[in-house]
Design a protein around this motif. Structure first.
Motif, mmCIF file in Angstrom:
data_model
loop_
_atom_site.group_PDB
_atom_site.id
_atom_site.type_symbol
_atom_site.label_atom_id
_atom_site.label_comp_id
_atom_site.label_asym_id
_atom_site.label_seq_id
_atom_site.Cartn_x
_atom_site.Cartn_y
_atom_site.Cartn_z
ATOM 1 N N TYR A 234 166.320 -30.306 58.355
ATOM 2 C CA TYR A 234 165.623 -29.426 59.586
ATOM 3 C C TYR A 234 165.657 -28.014 59.256
ATOM 4 N N TYR A 235 164.709 -27.157 59.602
ATOM 5 C CA TYR A 235 164.799 -25.775 59.406
ATOM 6 C C TYR A 235 164.651 -25.268 60.933
ATOM 7 N N LEU A 236 165.226 -24.126 61.031
ATOM 8 C CA LEU A 236 165.348 -23.362 62.435
ATOM 9 C C LEU A 236 164.058 -22.591 62.317
ATOM 10 N N HIS A 237 163.506 -22.728 63.774
ATOM 11 C CA HIS A 237 162.152 -21.821 63.951
ATOM 12 C C HIS A 237 162.407 -21.392 65.667
ATOM 13 N N LEU A 238 162.855 -20.143 65.925
ATOM 14 C CA LEU A 238 163.282 -19.780 67.363
ATOM 15 C C LEU A 238 161.663 -19.584 67.865
ATOM 16 N N PHE A 239 160.702 -19.512 67.131
ATOM 17 C CA PHE A 239 159.274 -19.618 67.860
ATOM 18 C C PHE A 239 158.619 -20.799 67.539
ATOM 19 N N SER A 240 157.371 -20.800 66.667
ATOM 20 C CA SER A 240 156.483 -21.862 66.702
ATOM 21 C C SER A 240 157.050 -22.560 65.398
ATOM 22 N N ARG A 241 156.928 -23.831 65.040
ATOM 23 C CA ARG A 241 157.393 -24.588 63.991
ATOM 24 C C ARG A 241 156.642 -23.970 62.660
ATOM 25 N N LYS A 242 155.630 -23.387 62.782
ATOM 26 C CA LYS A 242 155.042 -22.544 61.808
ATOM 27 C C LYS A 242 155.785 -21.139 61.493
ATOM 28 N N GLN A 243 156.660 -20.833 62.092
ATOM 29 C CA GLN A 243 157.693 -19.606 61.979
ATOM 30 C C GLN A 243 158.996 -19.735 61.563
ATOM 31 N N PRO A 244 159.273 -20.385 60.353
ATOM 32 C CA PRO A 244 160.780 -20.569 60.098
ATOM 33 C C PRO A 244 161.452 -19.298 60.153
ATOM 34 N N ASP A 245 162.743 -19.257 60.382
ATOM 35 C CA ASP A 245 163.352 -17.969 60.688
ATOM 36 C C ASP A 245 164.256 -17.833 59.265
ATOM 37 N N LEU A 246 164.209 -16.477 58.732
ATOM 38 C CA LEU A 246 164.712 -16.093 57.701
ATOM 39 C C LEU A 246 166.243 -15.974 57.727
ATOM 40 N N GLY B 91 170.592 -39.317 60.967
ATOM 41 C CA GLY B 91 170.427 -37.943 60.796
ATOM 42 C C GLY B 91 169.087 -37.365 61.212
ATOM 43 N N ARG B 92 168.428 -38.215 62.490
ATOM 44 C CA ARG B 92 167.417 -38.245 63.081
ATOM 45 C C ARG B 92 167.198 -37.027 64.070
ATOM 46 N N ASP B 93 168.390 -36.786 64.704
ATOM 47 C CA ASP B 93 168.606 -35.646 65.736
ATOM 48 C C ASP B 93 168.840 -34.087 65.228
ATOM 49 N N ALA B 94 168.218 -33.358 65.962
ATOM 50 C CA ALA B 94 168.282 -31.906 65.522
ATOM 51 C C ALA B 94 169.554 -31.452 65.341
ATOM 52 N N PRO B 95 169.793 -30.225 64.505
ATOM 53 C CA PRO B 95 171.338 -29.996 64.167
ATOM 54 C C PRO B 95 172.011 -29.272 65.391
ATOM 55 N N ASN B 96 171.154 -28.618 66.353
ATOM 56 C CA ASN B 96 171.819 -28.353 67.489
ATOM 57 C C ASN B 96 170.540 -28.613 68.719
ATOM 58 N N ASN B 97 171.148 -28.108 70.072
ATOM 59 C CA ASN B 97 170.240 -28.289 71.030
ATOM 60 C C ASN B 97 169.379 -26.853 71.561
ATOM 61 N N TRP B 98 169.433 -26.168 70.507
ATOM 62 C CA TRP B 98 168.543 -24.805 70.907
ATOM 63 C C TRP B 98 166.971 -25.065 71.086
ATOM 64 N N GLU B 99 166.371 -24.439 72.015
ATOM 65 C CA GLU B 99 165.042 -24.721 72.351
ATOM 66 C C GLU B 99 164.058 -23.191 71.604
ATOM 67 N N SER B 100 162.979 -23.832 71.471
ATOM 68 C CA SER B 100 162.010 -22.556 71.002
ATOM 69 C C SER B 100 161.565 -21.895 72.164
ATOM 70 N N PHE B 101 161.158 -20.457 71.893
ATOM 71 C CA PHE B 101 160.612 -19.894 72.748
ATOM 72 C C PHE B 101 159.300 -20.296 73.278
ATOM 73 N N PHE B 102 158.633 -20.784 72.336
ATOM 74 C CA PHE B 102 157.172 -21.482 72.486
ATOM 75 C C PHE B 102 157.328 -22.988 72.962
ATOM 76 N N SER B 103 158.491 -23.602 73.622
ATOM 77 C CA SER B 103 158.546 -24.771 74.191
ATOM 78 C C SER B 103 159.083 -25.735 73.183
ATOM 79 N N GLY B 104 159.932 -26.730 73.287
ATOM 80 C CA GLY B 104 160.124 -27.711 72.692
ATOM 81 C C GLY B 104 161.436 -27.450 71.696
ATOM 82 N N PRO B 105 161.868 -28.231 70.801
ATOM 83 C CA PRO B 105 163.088 -28.048 69.908
ATOM 84 C C PRO B 105 162.784 -26.940 69.011
ATOM 85 N N ALA B 106 164.069 -26.409 68.931
ATOM 86 C CA ALA B 106 163.980 -25.011 67.767
ATOM 87 C C ALA B 106 164.405 -25.532 66.493
ATOM 88 N N TRP B 107 164.067 -26.881 66.113
ATOM 89 C CA TRP B 107 164.238 -27.489 64.859
ATOM 90 C C TRP B 107 163.173 -28.221 64.435
#
Length: 563
Positions: free
Chosen positions: A162-174, A137-153
């Protein structure tokens, strides 16, 4: 016009508080500083002030990572300061609109602290948590990318998910699928409205509804990037959520409030649905089609915008929202480089004229104009020297990843200088004293060295400045009904340097002419009914009065004619 459509005659001024005015010498703008400059805004004539976030925040994304929605970050002041700002702005006839950032929170928000504490915490489902894929289970749940570069997870080692963050890893999505999340957001919004706030600009609001299956995404055409936007932009329940928000927060209030949805990837057809008054969702949208022009395979691949493409884009939105719906009009904001550097000319000989021209063209379209702080002065992009000069997380991440991938550092820097959000976030240029009058301390971001020439004190003192041109444009919107309510007709759509259109309303016809070039432009073959317009009245021009209303346009000249 009905009272609930007041925004059609209004002009909004956006303040990026961190960079507007510092009152205590710590180098960071604050709410008392904004209060200090309310007379300036009143003189300009704006109707609404929109504040970028001032909430409690770790400032990972300059305040768009919120740790407490119902308190003010000490950097910016106190709730009492905000109450005073609202009161003093209202006394001047200025409404206050807050930024609403509810696609995500900070990872330091108490909601997320609880959510990540254990898999069975009652707030676990307030965010998007998923187990990983692949071996162990060390791979992200899907292949989405963050708007701020890198994985969205981001993997949380403590719980192994894993938690989803479409922006910074310090900005988890509600997780807006959870009704408790929605009601908590609505309660917070009602709390602010009860304090006297006049509405909200809603950050990336069309991302709050995700495809709950969270499927893998296809690569962006022409790029190696995989954002996954098809699965979280304008998602399956977005209209439901916005109508529910309207019913829970806005209905029944005595005065019509302003609701503006920032919506990346929105189409004209989408915008008609979002802004149709009968649907009770939002009053207007921020769309990004025109500011996306001239961008290649990725945001940092930029070229000069072709005026014909710009006219086609803006004209399509004018036509698409002509009968139903409403649009926001803007050239730049806290996320965009300076308008005069991108769409005009920041060369010393043309900067003032082209800044006035851009204001003329934008404010004469149908929609609600937005002025970003310093735009009314013709502020320009900043001459950043090195990579260390960039502070914005998006720019910093891009540079590091691009260099690590083998990119040419100087080429990457050149792209950053053109497109970085840092260009819009340099301190407001108030006068020619140290640090442009922004602070008595060390400014958090470098001041543009051209502040000795480009500043508010000089502009207010000069009746022919960009400031006074914007003041006249705002006054015309308040006094000339054709500007706020008239029909729009694009002229000469295929001309490479002429931007021309008419506005018509109840027997009044206006003609806007603008020369987007450094060369003189003959109008003899471009204006229909030249005899009629030759006898017209020139309501506003950005250069000294021409020999006639239809005389050749000088470099970067704009005229507003009334027939």
């Amino acid at each position: 016009m009905t009272d609930d459509q007041w925004f059609r005659e209004a002009v909004v001024y956006q303040i990026y508080p961190r960079s507007f005015q510092d009152s205590n010498g710590d180098g960071i703008g604050d709410v008392p500083g904004i209060i200090r400059r309310l007379d300036y805004l009143e003189q300009l004539g704006v109707d609404v002030v929109w504040l970028s976030p001032i909430y409690t925040s770790p400032q990972d994304d300059n305040g768009y990572d919120i740790a407490d929605y119902q308190d003010i970050d000490p950097t910016f002041g106190t709730l009492a300061d905000v109450d005073s700002l609202i009161e003093q702005a209202h006394a001047r006839g200025i409404r206050i609109v807050m930024d609403l950032v509810v696609n995500h929170t900070s990872d330091e928000h108490p909601w997320f602290v609880e959510s990540r504490s254990s898999k069975d915490n009652p707030k676990r489902d307030w965010y998007w948590w998923r187990p990983g894929r692949g071996a162990e289970g060390r791979d992200a749940p899907n292949n989405w990318e963050s708007f701020f570069s890198g994985p969205a997870w981001e993997l949380d080692e403590a719980t192994g998910e894993y938690y989803l963050h479409l922006f910074s890893r310090k900005q988890p999505d509600l997780n807006w699928e959870n009704p408790e999340v929605r009601e908590a957001v609505y309660a917070m919004m009602r709390w602010w409205l009860d304090r006297g706030v006049d509405g909200f600009r809603m950050d990336v609001i069309n991302m709050i509804s995700k495809d709950t299956a969270l499927p893998d995404a296809e690569p962006v055409p022409g790029s190696s990037m995989v954002f996954g936007g098809d699965h979280f932009l304008n998602g399956p329940r977005i209209h439901e959520f916005l109508r529910e928000m309207h019913a829970s927060v806005f209905e029944g209030r005595p005065e019509k409030l302003l609701t503006v949805g920032e919506m990346p990837g929105v189409t004209v057809e989408d915008a008609v649905l979002y802004t149709d008054p009968e649907r009770h969702e939002v009053d207007m949208v921020f769309q990004f089609e025109h500011v996306g022009l001239g961008i290649g395979a990725h945001k940092w691949d930029r070229s000069r915008v072709d005026l014909r493409d710009l006219k086609a884009s803006l004209g399509r939105w004018q036509e698409g929202l002509a009968k139903v719906g409403w649009n926001s009009l803007y050239w730049n904001n806290h996320d965009q480089p300076r308008a005069v550097s991108r769409f005009g000319s920041d060369a010393p000989e043309h900067r003032v004229a082209s800044a006035k021209l851009l204001g003329t063209v934008l404010h004469l379209h149908r929609g609600t104009p937005y002025v970003y702080q310093g735009e009314e002065l013709g502020m320009t992009n900043v001459p950043f020297a090195t990579a260390a000069d960039f502070l914005d997380i998006e720019s910093v991440n891009y540079y590091a990843l691009a260099v690590a991938a083998g990119g040419d550092a100087e080429h990457i820097l050149a792209n950053l200088r053109i497109g970085s959000r840092d260009n819009a976030r340099s301190p407001m240029q108030w006068d020619d004293t140290t640090n442009a009058g922004f602070t008595t301390g060390q400014p958090w971001s470098a001041t543009n060295p051209n502040y000795t020439e480009i500043n508010a004190a000089a502009a207010v003192a000069d009746p022919e400045s960009v400031f006074h041109h914007y003041r006249r444009l705002i006054e015309l919107r308040h006094t000339e009904p054709a500007i706020a309510h008239g029909d729009f007709t694009m002229l000469a759509p295929d001309h490479p340097t002429l931007y021309a259109f008419t506005r018509s309303h109840e027997g009044t016809d206006l003609l806007v002419l603008a020369n987007f070039s450094g060369d003189e432009l003959d109008l003899s073959d471009t204006i229909t009914e030249p005899d009629r317009w030759s006898a017209s009245t020139m309501l506003l021009g950005n250069l000294a009065d021409p020999a006639s209303p239809t005389a050749p346009l000088r470099p970067w000249e704009a005229r507003l004619l009334k027939g």
